[in-house]
Scaffold this motif. Sequence first.
Motif, short mmCIF file in Angstrom:
data_model
loop_
_atom_site.label_atom_id
_atom_site.label_comp_id
_atom_site.label_asym_id
_atom_site.label_seq_id
_atom_site.Cartn_x
_atom_site.Cartn_y
_atom_site.Cartn_z
N ARG A 51 10.40 -34.18 -32.86
CA ARG A 51 10.84 -34.90 -31.66
C ARG A 51 12.18 -34.34 -31.17
O ARG A 51 12.38 -34.13 -29.98
CB ARG A 51 10.97 -36.39 -31.92
CG ARG A 51 11.59 -37.08 -30.68
CD ARG A 51 11.49 -38.55 -30.70
NE ARG A 51 10.12 -38.91 -30.40
CZ ARG A 51 9.69 -40.15 -30.39
NH1 ARG A 51 10.49 -41.14 -30.68
NH2 ARG A 51 8.44 -40.43 -30.11
N ALA A 52 13.10 -34.10 -32.09
CA ALA A 52 14.40 -33.55 -31.72
C ALA A 52 14.26 -32.18 -31.06
O ALA A 52 14.94 -31.88 -30.08
CB ALA A 52 15.32 -33.47 -32.93
N ALA A 53 13.36 -31.35 -31.60
CA ALA A 53 13.13 -30.03 -31.01
C ALA A 53 12.57 -30.17 -29.60
O ALA A 53 13.00 -29.45 -28.68
CB ALA A 53 12.17 -29.23 -31.88
N ARG A 54 11.64 -31.09 -29.41
CA ARG A 54 11.08 -31.30 -28.08
C ARG A 54 12.15 -31.75 -27.09
O ARG A 54 12.23 -31.24 -25.97
CB ARG A 54 9.96 -32.32 -28.12
CG ARG A 54 9.34 -32.49 -26.73
CD ARG A 54 8.25 -33.52 -26.63
NE ARG A 54 7.41 -33.59 -27.79
CZ ARG A 54 6.85 -34.71 -28.21
NH1 ARG A 54 7.05 -35.84 -27.58
NH2 ARG A 54 6.07 -34.72 -29.27
N VAL A 55 12.99 -32.68 -27.51
CA VAL A 55 14.05 -33.17 -26.62
C VAL A 55 15.00 -32.04 -26.25
O VAL A 55 15.38 -31.89 -25.08
CB VAL A 55 14.81 -34.34 -27.30
CG1 VAL A 55 16.11 -34.67 -26.57
CG2 VAL A 55 13.91 -35.57 -27.38
N ALA A 56 15.39 -31.22 -27.23
CA ALA A 56 16.32 -30.11 -26.95
C ALA A 56 15.68 -29.10 -26.00
O ALA A 56 16.33 -28.62 -25.05
CB ALA A 56 16.74 -29.44 -28.25
N LEU A 57 14.44 -28.74 -26.25
CA LEU A 57 13.78 -27.75 -25.39
C LEU A 57 13.52 -28.28 -23.99
O LEU A 57 13.64 -27.54 -23.00
CB LEU A 57 12.48 -27.27 -26.04
CG LEU A 57 12.69 -26.49 -27.33
CD1 LEU A 57 11.35 -26.20 -28.01
CD2 LEU A 57 13.46 -25.20 -27.09
#
Length: 96
Positions: A51-57
């Motif tokens: 989820r954190a990776a998706r938010v950052a990207l």
Amino acid sequence: ELARIAGELPLPTVVNLVEGGRTPLVPHARLGEMGFKVVLQPVTALLAGLRAARVALESLRRDADPAATARGLEDFEAANELLGFDEADAFLDRHR
């Protein structure tokens, strides 16, 4: 059903909780009251990281501003410490 399992088995019991899985997500304290001795949550950190990776990207795609995206990330030095990179470097230095 969980309480029955923990109560009927004459040995220490383990419960495996996977977010989105078949086993209901019951608080650890309640599981302990039921008789479970160990609670495993094997994919919790992975799902949080995804989820954190998706938010950052999504932030990078939307704003095209790396500095703004970086403000929401873990500190790079803290990440290196958590991952043990300094210890790994020291080990390599000792064994070169």
